[in-house]
Design a protein around this motif. Structure first.
Motif, short mmCIF file in Angstrom:
data_model
loop_
_atom_site.label_atom_id
_atom_site.label_comp_id
_atom_site.label_asym_id
_atom_site.label_seq_id
_atom_site.Cartn_x
_atom_site.Cartn_y
_atom_site.Cartn_z
N LEU A 11 -59.87 1.10 -49.36
CA LEU A 11 -60.45 2.08 -48.44
C LEU A 11 -61.95 2.26 -48.66
O LEU A 11 -62.59 3.01 -47.92
CB LEU A 11 -59.73 3.42 -48.59
N GLY A 12 -62.49 1.61 -49.67
CA GLY A 12 -63.93 1.65 -49.88
C GLY A 12 -64.41 3.00 -50.37
O GLY A 12 -63.70 3.76 -51.02
N ALA A 13 -65.67 3.31 -50.03
CA ALA A 13 -66.32 4.53 -50.56
C ALA A 13 -66.16 5.72 -49.63
O ALA A 13 -66.85 6.74 -49.80
CB ALA A 13 -67.80 4.24 -50.80
N GLY A 14 -65.30 5.65 -48.65
CA GLY A 14 -65.14 6.74 -47.70
C GLY A 14 -64.37 7.91 -48.28
O GLY A 14 -63.97 7.94 -49.44
N SER A 15 -64.13 8.89 -47.42
CA SER A 15 -63.37 10.08 -47.82
C SER A 15 -62.60 10.59 -46.62
O SER A 15 -62.86 10.21 -45.47
CB SER A 15 -64.30 11.17 -48.35
N LEU A 16 -61.65 11.48 -46.88
CA LEU A 16 -60.84 12.02 -45.80
C LEU A 16 -61.71 12.84 -44.85
O LEU A 16 -61.52 12.80 -43.62
CB LEU A 16 -59.72 12.88 -46.39
N ASN A 17 -62.70 13.57 -45.38
CA ASN A 17 -63.56 14.39 -44.51
C ASN A 17 -64.58 13.54 -43.77
O ASN A 17 -64.92 13.84 -42.62
CB ASN A 17 -64.28 15.44 -45.34
N GLY A 18 -65.07 12.48 -44.40
CA GLY A 18 -66.11 11.67 -43.77
C GLY A 18 -65.60 10.42 -43.09
O GLY A 18 -66.35 9.73 -42.39
N VAL A 129 -41.81 -5.86 -50.30
CA VAL A 129 -43.15 -5.60 -49.77
C VAL A 129 -43.83 -4.53 -50.63
O VAL A 129 -43.27 -3.45 -50.86
CB VAL A 129 -43.09 -5.14 -48.30
N THR A 130 -45.03 -4.85 -51.09
CA THR A 130 -45.83 -3.92 -51.87
C THR A 130 -47.09 -3.58 -51.08
O THR A 130 -47.83 -4.48 -50.66
CB THR A 130 -46.24 -4.53 -53.22
N ILE A 131 -47.34 -2.28 -50.86
CA ILE A 131 -48.56 -1.81 -50.22
C ILE A 131 -49.41 -1.16 -51.30
O ILE A 131 -49.06 -0.11 -51.83
CB ILE A 131 -48.28 -0.80 -49.10
N SER A 132 -50.52 -1.81 -51.66
CA SER A 132 -51.40 -1.29 -52.72
C SER A 132 -52.65 -0.70 -52.08
O SER A 132 -53.38 -1.39 -51.37
CB SER A 132 -51.78 -2.42 -53.69
N ILE A 133 -52.90 0.58 -52.35
CA ILE A 133 -54.01 1.30 -51.72
C ILE A 133 -55.01 1.68 -52.81
O ILE A 133 -54.68 2.40 -53.76
CB ILE A 133 -53.51 2.55 -51.00
N ALA A 134 -56.24 1.18 -52.67
CA ALA A 134 -57.32 1.48 -53.61
C ALA A 134 -58.31 2.42 -52.93
O ALA A 134 -58.77 2.15 -51.82
CB ALA A 134 -58.01 0.20 -54.07
N THR A 135 -58.67 3.53 -53.59
CA THR A 135 -59.56 4.51 -52.98
C THR A 135 -60.30 5.31 -54.05
O THR A 135 -59.84 5.40 -55.20
CB THR A 135 -58.76 5.48 -52.08
N GLU A 136 -61.43 5.88 -53.66
CA GLU A 136 -62.17 6.79 -54.53
C GLU A 136 -61.82 8.24 -54.25
O GLU A 136 -62.20 9.13 -55.01
CB GLU A 136 -63.68 6.58 -54.35
#
Length: 719
Positions: A11-18, A129-136
């Protein structure tokens, strides 16, 4: 093996608010990259508000129903406007609103291409099936990703999380048994006995700490022997780095234990399970330490839910299922009690470091391959060989070996042409042909100058008119070979003498060597005469072949048959599969294996009626000149039918033609005779495969044992 599909979402450097402007998706099948996509997700502060409301009602529900939870009760401090009490219906409605909001956010058009590929992967038949989510943004961990419509039809899809930045942590483990450090912390108001009892029934080396001090836990984590699994049960608190209550007076964060945890990871720690409330902070800390895998609970967890999850997960995991399948099995168990414990299936969260493979129970003790002891292999090989050789020498394996021989012979493709050196004059009559007809047929054949004529019709007695003319012809013509039949060992099988006055060098016996099952697999070339009436020592096929070749046959010094400058290697009295007493008795004389031609039509076949017609000369003259001709009955009702190879009913004259062709093809075309190895070579061959069997027996287990055995068997058949 089961297909493995992995979807990596960064998901990169984003955020839920932005919002998340640049989302990268990587799709792998069995470890190979098959697609790389990009997308984005808009900002959604309303989703955070919905989650905050759900979190409040979730805590209020369990407080209202007095379910003991594995937390200190201080996690939820929210008091949103308008909430003055608790109602179950309100909890259900806010849950539905949160699920719908999550679905709508993930189904937006800018994320649609990724959703479509995930949906295709999730419905793959039998795939894991594996869903891997990477986030800051750690708020992403809390959201109900299982509501994603792309996963609606999946049976084995599991969501995992990771930090946006991760790296591989090298670890080593050479244990013969899993090592588990089970820590049971502060148990005020909760029952941890069920967890402890189940952990101790695992097939593992379990070390238990009950309400330890920080120093005790630090010392055990730093054990030089290392750990495979770290388990904690007790109370947990919501902090940025996660806190666990070790005893009624001491709490500790994972950051405080970082040196010990990092050392444990370096010594093989692969999985941590924190069966306590609000473990997301703990998971984030462990992920920062590059722990391969952690399982935590995202919110306060009722004691009953914690117990059921642990038991269902470990039971499935220890049985050999993958970690994600084991988590899915545990969620299914929670689903069964979700009417009493709403949102129980939401609680377990898996954090995974994608640089390493997800652990399995077997990966806890990657034992080096056992060295095969050659003494054990030798003992198995020798015992197997001795047993097989002993049973074989008594003839007990003869039916099986001959059946295998027939199978291999029948596997041969129909690739050989007819033998153009042989012509068969067929008589398809149910009654014996008269001497006059035979005389006319032989006389007419001689006009076309064949090299040799073999008669497979007994003429020791008179049949109709023309007997004297026929007898004179047989006595005078050197190219004609007359038949006789040697008697058997019993009075029930009397012989048939040769025609009167025919010299022995123009006579061939028609005896066949039958195996106990009545099949002809061998060909008799010659044997000492035992009758006064059948005094020849050559078989009909042998005599006919020699007439065609214009040579004689002699017994060589080595016991084989010498024909010109070629030899026919005869069979000894005990060879190959022939080991029974009956088989050895039937191997008297000079015999070879019959390498019959695998062809629909062995040779040119002409009926005797056509031979005697006036039009024969213009049609078949060239078919007979210089050939070896056989005359005999081909009907099925004359009592002269035999079982040879694929053909259960073959006339005697056809069998003699096959035998004649076998000799001529070997002498003139260098076509191989079928022979066997020596006893020493066969013993070595059996010993070799006994050794292979010993290696398979000692080296492989489970399905690999059957695969290796089947592969070795197939290899033998192919050879």
């Amino acid at each position: 093996s089961q297909m493995s599909i992995a979807v990596f979402l960064s998901l990169g450097a984003g955020s839920l608010n932005g919002g998340f402007d640049r989302i990268e998706c990587r799709l792998e099948v069995n470890g190979k990259l098959v697609a790389r996509l990009q997308g984005s997700l808009p900002s959604n502060s309303e989703l955070q508000d919905l989650y905050n409301q759900w979190q409040f009602y979730y805590a209020a529900y369990y407080e209202n129903y007095a379910h003991p939870v594995r937390g200190d009760g201080a996690e939820i401090e929210l008091d949103p406007a308008g909430v003055t009490g608790f109602a179950v219906t309100s909890f259900g409605q806010i849950r539905a609103d949160l699920e719908l909001g999550m679905q709508q956010w993930l189904d937006c058009s800018s994320f649609g291409q990724i959703g479509d590929r995930v949906r295709q992967a999730a419905i793959a038949d039998g795939a894991e099936v594996t869903i891997s989510i990477a986030t800051e943004d750690d708020r992403i961990y809390r959201l109900p990703w299982h509501c994603w419509s792309a996963l609606a039809d999946s049976q084995q899809a599991e969501i995992t999380f990771s930090l946006h930045i991760y790296q591989c942590q090298t670890s080593h483990s050479t244990r013969s048994k899993p090592r588990i450090l089970a820590v049971f912390g502060d148990c005020t108001g909760i029952d941890l006995a069920a967890d402890a009892e189940f952990i101790h029934h695992l097939r593992a080396d379990v070390v238990t700490l009950v309400e330890p001090s920080v120093a005790q836990l630090h010392a055990e984590l730093s054990d030089d022997r290392g750990w495979d699994l770290l388990f904690f049960a007790g109370h947990g608190s919501e902090t940025n780095v996660g806190a666990i209550h070790l005893n009624p007076t001491e709490s500790v964060t994972l950051n405080d234990l970082r040196p010990a945890v990092t050392a444990a990871i370096g010594r093989g720690l692969k999985l941590a399970i924190f069966n306590c409330c609000s473990g997301l902070g703990v998971a984030a800390s462990l992920a920062a330490f590059d722990l391969p895998t952690a399982i935590v609970m995202r919110e306060a967890i009722p004691n009953r839910v914690a117990q059921d999850f642990l038991q269902a997960f470990l039971r499935s995991f220890e049985s050999g299922n993958s970690l994600l399948i084991a988590v899915a099995d545990a969620r299914q168990r929670l689903k069964e009690i979700e009417s009493d414990f709403p949102c129980a299936t939401w609680l377990p969260v898996v954090f995974w470091n994608p640089t390493v493979e997800l652990p399995t129970w077997k990966s806890f003790y990657p034992q080096p391959a056992k060295r095969l002891k050659w003494t054990h292999i030798a003992a198995i090989a020798l015992a197997t060989t001795a047993a097989i050789w002993g049973v074989r020498s008594q003839g007990y394996l003869e039916p099986v070996e001959l059946a295998a021989y027939d199978l291999e012979m029948n596997f041969r493709p129909i690739a050989e042409p007819p033998d153009n050196r042989i012509v068969i004059i067929s008589i398809d009559r149910d009654t014996p042909v008269s001497d006059r007809v035979l005389f006319q047929a032989l006389q007419k054949l001689q006009q076309y100058q064949p090299k040799a004529i073999g008669l497979d019709i007994y003429r020791d007695l008179k049949f109709g008119e023309g007997h004297r003319d026929l007898t004179n012809l047989l006595q005078q013509q050197n190219a004609i070979v007359s038949p006789c039949l040697m008697s058997g060992n019993s009075k029930k099988f009397p012989g048939v003498p040769a025609p009167s006055g025919v010299q022995p060098d123009r006579v061939g016996f028609t005896n066949f060597s039958l195996d106990p099952d009545g099949t002809i697999r061998r060909q008799v070339l010659g044997m000492a005469p035992v009758d006064r009436g059948c005094t020849t020592d050559h078989a009909l096929s042998m005599r006919l072949a020699l007439k065609y070749l214009g040579v004689t046959a002699d017994e060589a010094e080595d016991g084989n048959i010498q024909i010109g400058n070629r030899k026919l290697a005869v069979l000894p009295t005990s060879i190959g599969g022939y080991r029974s007493t009956t088989a050895r008795d039937n191997l008297r004389g000079f015999q070879v294996m019959l390498n019959y031609r695998n062809t629909p039509q062995l040779a040119t076949q002409i009926s005797v009626d056509e031979l005697l017609r006036d039009t024969f000369a213009t049609k078949y003259r060239q078919s007979i000149a210089g050939k070896a001709v056989l005359i005999g009955y081909v009907g099925q009702n004359n009592g002269d039918t035999w079982h040879l190879g694929k053909v259960p009913q073959m006339s005697g004259v056809m069998v003699h033609a096959q035998m004649t062709s076998n000799i001529l093809s070997h002498i003139l075309d260098d076509r191989a005779l079928i022979t066997t190895w020596s006893d020493l070579a066969e013993f070595g061959w059996i010993l070799l495969w006994g050794t292979v069997g010993g290696v398979i027996w000692l080296r492989f287990r489970g399905y690999r044992f059957w695969l290796a055995g089947a592969g070795a068997t197939l290899l033998v058949v192919v050879i």
